[in-house]
Write a protein that holds these residues in place. Structure first.
Motif, PDB file in Angstrom:
ATOM      1  N   PHE A 293       0.814  -1.212   0.000  1.00 14.14           N
ATOM      2  CA  PHE A 293       0.000   0.000   0.000  1.00 14.14           C
ATOM      3  C   PHE A 293       0.850   1.266   0.000  1.00 14.14           C
ATOM      4  N   GLN A 294       2.102   1.109  -0.390  1.00 11.42           N
ATOM      5  CA  GLN A 294       3.007   2.252  -0.448  1.00 11.42           C
ATOM      6  C   GLN A 294       3.398   2.603  -1.883  1.00 11.42           C
ATOM      7  N   THR A 295       2.685   2.069  -2.843  1.00 11.13           N
ATOM      8  CA  THR A 295       2.988   2.341  -4.243  1.00 11.13           C
ATOM      9  C   THR A 295       2.161   3.534  -4.733  1.00 11.13           C
ATOM     10  N   ALA A 296       2.531   4.046  -5.884  1.00 14.31           N
ATOM     11  CA  ALA A 296       1.823   5.196  -6.453  1.00 14.31           C
ATOM     12  C   ALA A 296       0.393   4.847  -6.848  1.00 14.31           C
ATOM     13  N   ASP A 297       0.113   3.552  -7.023  1.00 12.40           N
ATOM     14  CA  ASP A 297      -1.213   3.124  -7.481  1.00 12.40           C
ATOM     15  C   ASP A 297      -2.208   2.906  -6.344  1.00 12.40           C
ATOM     16  N   THR A 298      -1.714   2.862  -5.116  1.00 11.08           N
ATOM     17  CA  THR A 298      -2.610   2.588  -3.994  1.00 11.08           C
ATOM     18  C   THR A 298      -3.300   3.871  -3.551  1.00 11.08           C
ATOM     19  N   PRO A 299      -4.486   3.748  -2.950  1.00 14.18           N
ATOM     20  CA  PRO A 299      -5.246   4.945  -2.575  1.00 14.18           C
ATOM     21  C   PRO A 299      -4.633   5.669  -1.381  1.00 14.18           C
ATOM     22  N   ALA A 300      -4.923   6.948  -1.283  1.00 11.87           N
ATOM     23  CA  ALA A 300      -4.598   7.689  -0.060  1.00 11.87           C
ATOM     24  C   ALA A 300      -5.656   7.324   0.979  1.00 11.87           C
ATOM     25  N   PHE A 301      -5.210   7.026   2.196  1.00  8.47           N
ATOM     26  CA  PHE A 301      -6.145   6.565   3.226  1.00  8.47           C
ATOM     27  C   PHE A 301      -6.671   7.734   4.048  1.00  8.47           C
ATOM     28  N   ASP A 302      -7.934   7.626   4.420  1.00  9.18           N
ATOM     29  CA  ASP A 302      -8.563   8.591   5.311  1.00  9.18           C
ATOM     30  C   ASP A 302      -8.424   8.156   6.766  1.00  9.18           C
ATOM     31  N   PHE A 303      -8.352   6.833   6.999  1.00  7.44           N
ATOM     32  CA  PHE A 303      -8.220   6.281   8.342  1.00  7.44           C
ATOM     33  C   PHE A 303      -7.253   5.099   8.302  1.00  7.44           C
ATOM     34  N   VAL A 304      -6.388   5.014   9.318  1.00 10.43           N
ATOM     35  CA  VAL A 304      -5.499   3.862   9.479  1.00 10.43           C
ATOM     36  C   VAL A 304      -5.583   3.413  10.934  1.00 10.43           C
ATOM     37  N   PHE A 305      -5.979   2.157  11.146  1.00  5.31           N
ATOM     38  CA  PHE A 305      -6.126   1.607  12.495  1.00  5.31           C
ATOM     39  C   PHE A 305      -5.183   0.421  12.681  1.00  5.31           C
ATOM     40  N   THR A 306      -4.421   0.427  13.763  1.00  6.15           N
ATOM     41  CA  THR A 306      -3.662  -0.766  14.151  1.00  6.15           C
ATOM     42  C   THR A 306      -4.532  -1.560  15.121  1.00  6.15           C
ATOM     43  N   VAL A 307      -4.616  -2.875  14.906  1.00  2.91           N
ATOM     44  CA  VAL A 307      -5.476  -3.707  15.749  1.00  2.91           C
ATOM     45  C   VAL A 307      -4.672  -4.718  16.559  1.00  2.91           C
ATOM     46  N   CYS A 308      -3.342  -4.545  16.596  1.00  6.40           N
ATOM     47  CA  CYS A 308      -2.532  -5.350  17.504  1.00  6.40           C
ATOM     48  C   CYS A 308      -1.407  -4.484  18.048  1.00  6.40           C
ATOM     49  N   ASP A 309      -0.989  -4.779  19.287  1.00  7.80           N
ATOM     50  CA  ASP A 309       0.025  -3.963  19.948  1.00  7.80           C
ATOM     51  C   ASP A 309       1.366  -4.024  19.224  1.00  7.80           C
ATOM     52  N   GLN A 310       1.724  -5.208  18.750  1.00  7.36           N
ATOM     53  CA  GLN A 310       3.024  -5.353  18.110  1.00  7.36           C
ATOM     54  C   GLN A 310       3.139  -4.459  16.877  1.00  7.36           C
ATOM     55  N   ALA A 311       2.096  -4.415  16.060  1.00 12.43           N
ATOM     56  CA  ALA A 311       2.122  -3.562  14.871  1.00 12.43           C
ATOM     57  C   ALA A 311       2.192  -2.094  15.262  1.00 12.43           C
ATOM     58  N   ALA A 312       1.478  -1.715  16.335  1.00  7.34           N
ATOM     59  CA  ALA A 312       1.506  -0.321  16.782  1.00  7.34           C
ATOM     60  C   ALA A 312       2.876   0.057  17.329  1.00  7.34           C
ATOM     61  N   ASN A 313       3.588  -0.926  17.897  1.00  9.68           N
ATOM     62  CA  ASN A 313       4.912  -0.651  18.450  1.00  9.68           C
ATOM     63  C   ASN A 313       5.974  -0.463  17.369  1.00  9.68           C
ATOM     64  N   GLU A 314       5.676  -0.949  16.173  1.00  9.38           N
ATOM     65  CA  GLU A 314       6.649  -0.863  15.090  1.00  9.38           C
ATOM     66  C   GLU A 314       6.527   0.472  14.366  1.00  9.38           C
ATOM     67  N   GLU A 315       7.627   0.887  13.759  1.00  4.91           N
ATOM     68  CA  GLU A 315       7.623   2.100  12.950  1.00  4.91           C
ATOM     69  C   GLU A 315       6.941   1.797  11.614  1.00  4.91           C
ATOM     70  N   CYS A 316       5.792   2.407  11.401  1.00  8.72           N
ATOM     71  CA  CYS A 316       5.088   2.228  10.135  1.00  8.72           C
ATOM     72  C   CYS A 316       5.419   3.386   9.205  1.00  8.72           C
ATOM     73  N   PRO A 317       5.199   3.216   7.920  1.00 13.91           N
ATOM     74  CA  PRO A 317       5.503   4.305   6.985  1.00 13.91           C
ATOM     75  C   PRO A 317       4.585   5.497   7.193  1.00 13.91           C
ATOM     76  N   THR A 318       5.001   6.626   6.669  1.00 10.15           N
ATOM     77  CA  THR A 318       4.154   7.808   6.659  1.00 10.15           C
ATOM     78  C   THR A 318       3.159   7.663   5.517  1.00 10.15           C
ATOM     79  N   TRP A 319       1.891   7.765   5.848  1.00  6.82           N
ATOM     80  CA  TRP A 319       0.849   7.524   4.850  1.00  6.82           C
ATOM     81  C   TRP A 319       0.488   8.801   4.113  1.00  6.82           C
ATOM     82  N   ARG A 320       0.281   8.678   2.819  1.00  9.99           N
ATOM     83  CA  ARG A 320      -0.181   9.813   2.025  1.00  9.99           C
ATOM     84  C   ARG A 320      -1.556  10.259   2.509  1.00  9.99           C
ATOM     85  N   GLY A 321      -1.785  11.563   2.453  1.00 10.65           N
ATOM     86  CA  GLY A 321      -3.111  12.086   2.775  1.00 10.65           C
ATOM     87  C   GLY A 321      -3.331  12.409   4.238  1.00 10.65           C
TER      88      GLY A 321
END
Length: 278
Positions: free
Chosen positions: A180-208
């Motif tokens: 979901f980090q390619t030029a073809d993927t949509p810009a997100f209005d909402f991003v939710f982490t649903v597990c602690d481990q994923a929230a603890n990790e450094e995620c990319p900066t999302w467009r939009g």
């Protein structure tokens, strides 16, 4: 105030203290055990203690003892106060320069809002959330899910529960957040982490500049015990997510400002934590 702000900025100027602060911001409004912070950031416990003590002295972090465990959370009022000082005092007279990039217009509600759910394996919890949102409000939201370390396939117990609940599970499959980090993927209005481990990790900066929140809950895939006990773990995760998804879908987003939306989705992430997740 004049004394507090420079102290806070100086405290956050240390890379490791900033890392602790950023992780707690991603987990807000959760209170995170010290052991989890140390493990997630690869910091020795005694070193972590030094960092969080400095953040507490600056008023940026609060501490709570639960049994023998110390848990930490962001002091959000202090964090906002610090940012407000930079924007309203340091940038006085230049609002066009200092308005943060997050203060962009709300997305066009005439189109469907794009929502991404993230967990580690993308095999159960985030898959549940994607399917539930599509099922509950697919006319208003485009739902997606991804994993920081996706599994080879969707968990069979999760698929079975979805089908039993009347969901079309054939189109569901694990994906990486990199997809979901390619030029073809949509810009997100909402991003939710649903597990602690994923929230603890450094995620990319999302467009939009999407609204983000943490809706953590236990991993049913990791449940132990009898087959019946494991099945109950999946059902609990499904039920909690359904409750949150229905609450999210019921929000009058078109009439809410960005701060109200953020507070609402944060509150939904805390719903059922004292009941169904025990």
């Amino acid at each position: 105030m004049e004394i507090l702000i420079p102290n806070r900025l100086s405290t956050l100027g240390h890379p490791q203290r900033l890392a602790v602060f950023r992780l707690l911001m991603r987990r807000y409004p959760d209170r995170v055990p010290a052991t989890e912070l140390a493990r997630a950031l690869l910091i020795k416990p005694n070193t972590l203690s030094t960092y969080v003590n400095a953040l507490m002295q600056a008023g940026l972090v609060t501490q709570e003892r639960v049994g023998t465990s110390l848990r930490y959370a962001i002091h959000m009022d202090a964090a906002r106060e610090t940012v407000d000082y930079l924007l309203n005092d340091c940038c006085r007279g230049r609002p066009e320069v200092c308005v943060p990039s997050a203060a962009v217009p709300r997305p066009d509600r005439a189109r469907k809002a794009n929502v991404l759910f993230i967990c580690t394996g993308n095999s159960a919890r985030s898959i549940f959330a994607e399917s539930l949102l599509r099922h509950v409000a697919g006319d208003r939201f485009e739902a997606y899910s991804a994993g920081t370390n996706p599994r080879d396939g969707v968990n069979s117990e999760a698929l079975s529960l979805l089908r039993q609940s009347g969901h079309d599970a054939d189109r569901l499959f694990p994906q990486s957040i990199a997809d979901f980090q390619t030029a073809d993927t949509p810009a997100f209005d909402f991003v939710f982490t649903v597990c602690d481990q994923a929230a603890n990790e450094e995620c990319p900066t999302w467009r939009g500049q999407p609204v983000s929140a943490h809706w953590g809950l236990p991993d049913p895939v990791a449940a132990s015990g009898s087959d019946a006990e494991k099945a109950r773990a999946f059902q609990k995760a499904f039920d909690v997510l359904e409750h949150r998804i229905r609450g999210f879908a019921a929000l009058p987003l078109a009439s809410m400002d960005s701060l109200a939306v953020q507070r609402a989705v944060d509150a939904l992430g805390q719903s059922d934590n004292e009941g169904m997740l025990t």
